[in-house]
Scaffold this motif. Sequence first.
Motif, mmCIF file in Angstrom:
data_model
loop_
_atom_site.group_PDB
_atom_site.id
_atom_site.type_symbol
_atom_site.label_atom_id
_atom_site.label_comp_id
_atom_site.label_asym_id
_atom_site.label_seq_id
_atom_site.Cartn_x
_atom_site.Cartn_y
_atom_site.Cartn_z
ATOM 1 N N GLY A 115 1.018 -0.788 0.198
ATOM 2 C CA GLY A 115 -0.180 0.229 -0.207
ATOM 3 C C GLY A 115 1.122 1.555 0.108
ATOM 4 N N ILE A 116 -0.191 2.221 -0.468
ATOM 5 C CA ILE A 116 1.114 3.838 -0.570
ATOM 6 C C ILE A 116 0.516 4.903 -0.158
ATOM 7 C CG2 ILE A 116 2.014 5.240 -1.903
ATOM 8 C CD1 ILE A 116 2.153 3.307 -4.587
ATOM 9 N N ILE A 117 0.806 5.768 1.234
ATOM 10 C CA ILE A 117 0.282 6.062 1.661
ATOM 11 C C ILE A 117 0.997 7.066 1.861
ATOM 12 C CG2 ILE A 117 0.137 7.450 4.645
ATOM 13 C CD1 ILE A 117 -0.821 4.161 4.522
ATOM 14 N N CYS A 118 0.140 8.978 1.794
ATOM 15 C CA CYS A 118 1.200 10.191 1.457
ATOM 16 C C CYS A 118 1.213 10.942 2.472
ATOM 17 C CB CYS A 118 0.118 10.425 0.382
ATOM 18 S SG CYS A 118 -0.213 10.448 -1.133
ATOM 19 N N ALA A 119 2.718 11.154 2.625
ATOM 20 C CA ALA A 119 3.185 11.959 3.609
ATOM 21 C C ALA A 119 2.304 13.181 4.137
ATOM 22 C CB ALA A 119 5.070 12.439 3.525
ATOM 23 N N GLY A 120 1.648 13.783 3.342
ATOM 24 C CA GLY A 120 1.043 15.373 2.986
ATOM 25 C C GLY A 120 0.653 15.678 2.253
ATOM 26 N N GLY A 121 -0.392 16.812 1.750
ATOM 27 C CA GLY A 121 -0.108 17.692 0.137
ATOM 28 C C GLY A 121 0.664 18.781 0.601
ATOM 29 N N GLY A 122 -0.117 19.828 -0.059
ATOM 30 C CA GLY A 122 0.122 21.557 -0.480
ATOM 31 C C GLY A 122 0.181 21.694 -1.645
ATOM 32 N N TYR A 123 0.988 20.881 -2.931
ATOM 33 C CA TYR A 123 0.992 21.798 -4.256
ATOM 34 C C TYR A 123 1.808 20.711 -4.878
ATOM 35 C CZ TYR A 123 1.100 23.397 -8.836
ATOM 36 O OH TYR A 123 1.679 23.548 -10.254
#
Length: 307
Positions: free
Chosen positions: A77-85
């Motif tokens: 699975g893949i989990i994103c550390a954060g967003g932003g742009y």
Amino acid sequence: MRKLPKRLKKGDTVGIIAPSSPPNQENLQKALPFLEELGLKIKLGKSVDAAHGYLAGTDDERLADLHAMFEDPEVSGIICAGGGYGAARYADRIDYAMIMENPKVFWGYSDITFLHTAIGEYAEMVTFHGPMLASDVGKPEFHERSGRMFGQLFEPFELHYTEEVAPLETIVGGIAQGELVGGNLSLIRSAVGTKFDLDVKGKILLIEDIDEEPYEVDEILNQLRLARKFEEAAGIVIGDFKNASPKKRKPSLTLDQVFNDYFGDLKIPVVKGFKIGHCEPHFSVPLGALARLDGDAKTLTILPGVE
């Protein structure tokens, strides 16, 4: 029907990537034990601690991380550390055929909305709109209920959102069924007129946002109205709109007045107040899964996002 990724099991490895802006490293390190408590092993992407201006590394580096995690047979699975742009900057270079051949859990929100839409459309896979590591999990205010929502990755179960979670308000009653799609309102708007334009025909549209005051939400909704999104949708789920109070433009319409202007005369169910978005607790949902919105009973039911 979109393909469901395989459920996670204890002992599985998850890949951590930063598809957009550089995540807060301190918060990221505080979040990793949460994944370990779920029984997961961790593999960090190469660009997670990189910085290229307001981006977590160059477009090539972030894209390489995304591809590497989907291609790696050891990563479940893949989990994103954060967003932003920045996720949209390489969306036209993603190998969607490869992702389609390697379906796995993909989890994030906010700027990640662009990737949810793109992967859903071109890899035909269910993805997950949920809290991210540095942005949410690693912060002191991370809510226990938000943490429990990760359970849907380990066991296929229906999600039932009722007013037990938080008060809801019906703008238009009725019942709709269809795939749940959408996410961050600004990112949905940014794709209009591109090959990643969100297909809402016969689907339930989820919208949420942060730091957009009422006139800015109004502007975005008007563009989506002119793009005929609302007349094509089967129903609308209004999530959390954090920090939406008027700042630059006073006097102002309220956010509720803006929503009523755009949704009040629709012939489809529209319900607002869902704790989905930049909020605590954050109710995580599988995008692309089949859902049922009941505007009269004020409930949202979503079929499992994993197999």
